[in-house]
Design a protein around this motif. Structure first.
Motif, PDB file in Angstrom:
ATOM      1  N   ASN A  48      -0.841   3.605 -14.242  1.00 37.10           N
ATOM      2  CA  ASN A  48      -1.643   3.977 -13.074  1.00 37.10           C
ATOM      3  C   ASN A  48      -1.708   2.930 -11.958  1.00 37.10           C
ATOM      4  OD1 ASN A  48      -2.824   6.437 -12.419  1.00 37.10           O
ATOM      5  ND2 ASN A  48      -4.872   5.561 -12.514  1.00 37.10           N
TER       6      ASN A  48
ATOM      7  N   LYS B  47       6.885  11.701 -10.386  1.00 36.94           N
ATOM      8  CA  LYS B  47       5.582  12.363 -10.412  1.00 36.94           C
ATOM      9  C   LYS B  47       4.454  11.333 -10.340  1.00 36.94           C
ATOM     10  CE  LYS B  47       3.270  15.972 -12.959  1.00 36.94           C
ATOM     11  NZ  LYS B  47       3.084  16.541 -14.273  1.00 36.94           N
TER      12      LYS B  47
ATOM     13  N   GLY C 194       0.697   2.466  -9.865  1.00 34.91           N
ATOM     14  CA  GLY C 194       1.439   2.988  -8.706  1.00 34.91           C
ATOM     15  C   GLY C 194       2.951   2.851  -8.831  1.00 34.91           C
TER      16      GLY C 194
ATOM     17  N   GLY D 147      -3.276  10.777 -10.979  1.00 38.78           N
ATOM     18  CA  GLY D 147      -4.469   9.942 -10.966  1.00 38.78           C
ATOM     19  C   GLY D 147      -4.880   9.459 -12.354  1.00 38.78           C
ATOM     20  N   GLU D 148      -4.273  10.013 -13.381  1.00 40.74           N
ATOM     21  CA  GLU D 148      -4.633   9.646 -14.763  1.00 40.74           C
ATOM     22  C   GLU D 148      -3.566   8.713 -15.328  1.00 40.74           C
ATOM     23  OE1 GLU D 148      -6.310  12.433 -17.468  1.00 40.74           O
ATOM     24  OE2 GLU D 148      -7.899  11.663 -16.188  1.00 40.74           O
TER      25      GLU D 148
ATOM     26  N   ASP E  39       0.880  -1.167   0.000  1.00 45.28           N
ATOM     27  CA  ASP E  39       0.000   0.000   0.000  1.00 45.28           C
ATOM     28  C   ASP E  39       0.922   1.221   0.000  1.00 45.28           C
ATOM     29  OD1 ASP E  39      -1.532   2.170   0.628  1.00 45.28           O
ATOM     30  OD2 ASP E  39      -2.383   1.341   2.478  1.00 45.28           O
TER      31      ASP E  39
END
Ligand code: GTP
Length: 330
Positions: free
Chosen positions: A162, A185, A164, A188-189, A119
């Motif tokens: 996306n 960087k 992570g 969310g996209e 996580d």
């Protein structure tokens, strides 16, 4: 009695989703092929691969020809298979924890041994702490051929958009570097990581560098359903797939997996298999309405209508943020 009635109703819900002949060919941005070529060219400098996936998507869906790097094009796979490999299933905070053991068993059967659930949103995650020792052990247990003389290790993070990758790099720096500020960087996209092959230090001792890569998605995914799951997890730009069908597939999935927290969330009273009904409720509850001009026999009038697209977008975002419960899209 009421519960029985609800269960009877749920049993009549859809058991198959109608994708209406959708074609996923244009869902994936073109920069990936270029990224893949560049990554392949740089693989010889890499000591270990960190492959990152979204823990909410079942490996049954992504499993292709190889147990390692299941959804990667074959020319890349060959090069990856010969390197130490650590599989990271990220966004555990959003996945159904009860699916963890099953996934691990399934992977073990396929010969994938080095797996960690993570996580990256947590300031300190116990499993992220395990990555450096695991990777070091994996690298040092094998000959390094042309890299014997190098005093540092180089890792490559790969994964679809996306999932992570950048967050993992930042989490690794946070955990292992004295000055572990953000290096990559996060967005969310899908498709934020476009600058290819930047080397980022993630640990001082041993000296460990990471190559950040753009997300890699196979140009060919086995089914529209897998594509839809990837879309719900934010891997594909929403407008390429269509928010309306994504919201409908989400509702179908929540019902199928018996994840009914949306019912209370939107004051629905009971589960529903009708996306228009659910979106209408969401729109009314959240005030997502629009004024529409209507021409009638007695002149023009303005009526207030639910904004279905805004409601669909909200529903999808709520799922992505974990507000509809922890769900693994099995
Ligand atoms: N809930 C949750 N969200 C996460 C986790 N890791 C990353 N995210 C979020 O997922 C989104 C994508 O993260 P990134 O790190 O940019 O993903 P990426 O794989 O580098 O994305 P691309 O650049 O598109 O390839 C961001 O909104 C992150 O905040 C996690 O473990 N849990």
């Amino acid at each position: 009695m009421r519960l029985q009635q609800i269960l009877r109703n749920v049993s009549k819900f859809r058991t198959v989703f109608d994708f209406g002949g959708r074609d996923i060919a244009h869902w994936f941005p073109g920069h990936m092929a270029k990224g893949l070529r560049q990554m392949k060219a740089n693989l010889r400098n890499v000591d270990c691969i960190l492959e990152i996936h979204d823990a909410r998507i079942s490996f049954n869906d992504l499993h292709g020809t190889s147990p390692v790097v299941p959804c990667t094009p074959s020319f890349f796979q060959e090069s990856l298979n010969i390197r130490p490999h650590l599989l990271i299933l990220n966004k555990l905070d959003l996945a159904d924890p009860s699916s963890k053991q099953r996934v691990l068993k399934q992977l073990e059967k396929s010969g994938v041994e080095n797996v960690l659930f993570t996580d990256c949103q947590r300031q300190i995650d116990a499993n992220i702490k395990k990555i450096v020792p695991m990777v070091t052990q994996l690298i040092e247990s094998r000959p390094r051929y042309h890299k014997e003389e190098d005093t540092y290790y180089c890792l490559m993070v790969i994964g679809i958009p996306n999932v992570g990758k950048s967050s993992l790099i930042n989490a690794l720096r946070r955990t292992n570097m004295k000055k572990g500020g953000r290096a990559s960087k996060v967005g969310g996209e899908p498709g934020i990581t476009k600058a290819v092959l930047t080397k980022i230090q993630v640990c001082e001792r041993p000296a460990l560098f990471l190559v950040d890569t753009p997300g890699v998605l196979p140009p060919k995914i086995e089914s529209v359903e897998t594509g839809m799951k990837l879309a719900l997890c934010g891997t594909i730009l929403d407008h390429l797939v269509g928010e309306d069908i994504m919201a409908d597939y989400l509702l179908y999935s929540l019902n199928r997996l018996e994840k009914f927290s949306y019912v209370d969330q939107y004051d629905l009273g009971e589960p529903s298999d009708d996306i228009q009904h659910v979106l209408k409720r969401i729109a009314v509850k959240l005030g997502k309405t629009q004024r529409v001009k209507a021409i009638t026999g007695v002149g023009n009038i303005t009526i207030t209508m639910p904004n279905y697209t805004a409601a669909a977008y909200h529903f999808i975002r709520a799922f992505r943020r974990g507000e509809l419960g922890r769900v693994t899209l099995d």
